[in-house]
Design a protein around this motif. Structure first.
Motif, PDB file in Angstrom:
ATOM      1  N   MET A  83       0.855  -1.193   0.000  1.00  0.00           N
ATOM      2  CA  MET A  83       0.000   0.000   0.000  1.00  0.00           C
ATOM      3  C   MET A  83       0.888   1.239   0.000  1.00  0.00           C
ATOM      4  N   PRO A  84       0.666   2.204  -0.889  1.00  0.00           N
ATOM      5  CA  PRO A  84       1.521   3.383  -0.951  1.00  0.00           C
ATOM      6  C   PRO A  84       1.312   4.299   0.233  1.00  0.00           C
ATOM      7  N   VAL A  85       2.339   5.108   0.498  1.00  0.00           N
ATOM      8  CA  VAL A  85       2.237   6.107   1.552  1.00  0.00           C
ATOM      9  C   VAL A  85       1.441   7.283   1.033  1.00  0.00           C
ATOM     10  N   THR A  86       0.414   7.687   1.759  1.00  0.00           N
ATOM     11  CA  THR A  86      -0.350   8.876   1.395  1.00  0.00           C
ATOM     12  C   THR A  86      -0.434   9.780   2.596  1.00  0.00           C
ATOM     13  N   SER A  87      -0.659  11.070   2.373  1.00  0.00           N
ATOM     14  CA  SER A  87      -0.771  11.998   3.489  1.00  0.00           C
ATOM     15  C   SER A  87      -1.463  13.263   3.041  1.00  0.00           C
ATOM     16  N   SER A  88      -1.970  14.022   4.017  1.00  0.00           N
ATOM     17  CA  SER A  88      -2.534  15.347   3.764  1.00  0.00           C
ATOM     18  C   SER A  88      -2.136  16.228   4.925  1.00  0.00           C
ATOM     19  N   TYR A  89      -2.262  17.549   4.759  1.00  0.00           N
ATOM     20  CA  TYR A  89      -1.663  18.445   5.722  1.00  0.00           C
ATOM     21  C   TYR A  89      -2.607  19.463   6.353  1.00  0.00           C
ATOM     22  N   PRO A  90      -3.942  19.341   6.246  1.00  0.00           N
ATOM     23  CA  PRO A  90      -4.789  20.397   6.786  1.00  0.00           C
ATOM     24  C   PRO A  90      -4.666  20.508   8.292  1.00  0.00           C
ATOM     25  N   LEU A  91      -4.530  21.736   8.772  1.00  0.00           N
ATOM     26  CA  LEU A  91      -4.542  22.059  10.191  1.00  0.00           C
ATOM     27  C   LEU A  91      -3.384  21.455  10.975  1.00  0.00           C
ATOM     28  N   LEU A  92      -2.369  20.972  10.304  1.00  0.00           N
ATOM     29  CA  LEU A  92      -1.200  20.481  11.021  1.00  0.00           C
ATOM     30  C   LEU A  92      -0.430  21.661  11.599  1.00  0.00           C
ATOM     31  N   ARG A  93       0.144  21.429  12.784  1.00  0.00           N
ATOM     32  CA  ARG A  93       0.815  22.503  13.510  1.00  0.00           C
ATOM     33  C   ARG A  93       2.321  22.380  13.378  1.00  0.00           C
TER      34      ARG A  93
ATOM     35  N   SER B 136      -1.282  26.479   4.284  1.00  0.00           N
ATOM     36  CA  SER B 136      -2.372  25.903   5.089  1.00  0.00           C
ATOM     37  C   SER B 136      -1.895  25.159   6.332  1.00  0.00           C
ATOM     38  N   PHE B 137      -0.737  25.530   6.863  1.00  0.00           N
ATOM     39  CA  PHE B 137      -0.288  25.000   8.139  1.00  0.00           C
ATOM     40  C   PHE B 137      -0.650  25.975   9.254  1.00  0.00           C
ATOM     41  N   ASN B 138      -0.922  25.453  10.430  1.00  0.00           N
ATOM     42  CA  ASN B 138      -0.991  26.282  11.621  1.00  0.00           C
ATOM     43  C   ASN B 138       0.424  26.462  12.147  1.00  0.00           C
ATOM     44  N   VAL B 139       0.747  27.633  12.652  1.00  0.00           N
ATOM     45  CA  VAL B 139       2.120  27.937  13.037  1.00  0.00           C
ATOM     46  C   VAL B 139       2.186  28.387  14.491  1.00  0.00           C
ATOM     47  N   LEU B 140       3.108  27.789  15.230  1.00  0.00           N
ATOM     48  CA  LEU B 140       3.456  28.196  16.576  1.00  0.00           C
ATOM     49  C   LEU B 140       4.882  28.727  16.536  1.00  0.00           C
ATOM     50  N   GLU B 141       5.215  29.621  17.483  1.00  0.00           N
ATOM     51  CA  GLU B 141       6.548  30.224  17.473  1.00  0.00           C
ATOM     52  C   GLU B 141       7.176  30.199  18.856  1.00  0.00           C
ATOM     53  N   ALA B 142       8.504  30.021  18.868  1.00  0.00           N
ATOM     54  CA  ALA B 142       9.288  30.120  20.094  1.00  0.00           C
ATOM     55  C   ALA B 142      10.626  30.754  19.750  1.00  0.00           C
ATOM     56  N   SER B 143      11.117  31.594  20.646  1.00  0.00           N
ATOM     57  CA  SER B 143      12.401  32.255  20.419  1.00  0.00           C
ATOM     58  C   SER B 143      13.516  31.687  21.278  1.00  0.00           C
ATOM     59  N   THR B 144      13.171  30.808  22.220  1.00  0.00           N
ATOM     60  CA  THR B 144      14.164  30.196  23.098  1.00  0.00           C
ATOM     61  C   THR B 144      13.896  28.695  23.202  1.00  0.00           C
ATOM     62  N   ALA B 145      14.894  27.981  23.691  1.00  0.00           N
ATOM     63  CA  ALA B 145      14.735  26.547  23.904  1.00  0.00           C
ATOM     64  C   ALA B 145      13.680  26.274  24.970  1.00  0.00           C
TER      65      ALA B 145
END
Length: 245
Positions: free
Chosen positions: A1-11, A33-42
């Motif tokens: 079975m082939p690998v398939t994927s979709s990306y809606p609302l992935l963070r 169409s990605f959701n984005v989170l941000e960090a400036s430090t570890a």
């Protein structure tokens, strides 16, 4: 079975101490169409990993509080999400160290956004594959089909004749399709040791043989790609790209 994927609302979690880099990445990835989170430090990054459980992390190594390699180690204690390093450190030793510690990919700054998005998608497909591995019989890339349970490799409708050692190398790359495998990782997996000159020669010989059997133009490979002085990856190509050539 082939690998398939979709990306809606992935963070996607962007970890970088430069605001203009984060902004550029955020706007581009939101347009994809990605959701984005941000960090400036570890510290912020580790907190978000546990609280928000992102699907993928883009990580700069040069953070103001803790080196990014420590972030990789900390994240790998609790999560197998893809980690893409995006760093200005160009030394081969830095790339190898990050990949050996658990990063899925390494891209140096400055970078092409199209390439980064392509690597993100490949990493997400690989993550989907890992999660569904028990139900997947083959990995598909372009017109190439690589059997995981049986040593069956097809190029379109034509069977590709491989010996067992060639197949085991190709299967290893397929199991981590889209991800860079370091030379050391490949040698440890196939031969139980690394750093041996004879192993290096054997690995290069098998890579060359596979390219001649699988590639239309072995000198310009599309499937098995070299990361110079670091390792190799099996590119996951859409079917239409292969057929269009």
């Amino acid at each position: 079975m082939p690998v398939t994927s979709s990306y809606p609302l992935l963070r996607i979690l962007i970890v970088d101490d430069e605001p203009h880099v984060r902004k550029f990445l955020r706007l581009t990835l939101q347009a994809e169409s990605f959701n984005v989170l941000e960090a400036s430090t570890a510290e912020e990054a580790i907190t978000l990993v546990h609280a928000a459980k992102p699907d993928l992390m883009i990580l700069d190594l040069g953070l103001p509080d803790i080196d990014g390699r420590q972030v990789i180690r900390d994240v790998r204690m609790t999560s197998d999400m893809p980690i893409l390093v995006l760093s200005g450190r160009t030394e081969d030793s830095e790339k190898i160290a990050a990949l050996e510690q658990g990063a899925d990919d390494y891209i140096t700054k400055p970078f092409a956004m199209r390439e980064l998005v392509s690597r993100i998608r490949a990493a997400l497909e690989q993550q989907t594959f890992r999660q569904e591995r028990d139900d997947i019989d083959s990995v598909e890339t372009g017109s190439l089909s690589i059997g995981l349970r049986t040593p069956k490799v097809m190029q379109g409708r034509n069977a590709v004749a491989l010996d067992i050692e060639e197949y085991e190398l190709l299967r290893l790359l397929a199991l981590h399709g889209g991800r860079v495998l370091t030379i050391g990782h490949i040698e440890r997996t196939l031969w139980g040791k690394e750093g041996d000159a004879e192993n290096h020669q054997q690995l290069q010989k098998r890579i060359n043989t596979l390219r001649h059997k699988l590639e239309d133009e072995p000198s310009f490979p599309r499937y098995i790609v070299t990361e110079p002085a670091v390792g190799y990856r099996l590119e996951i190509l859409p079917l239409e790209e292969s057929l269009a050539r």
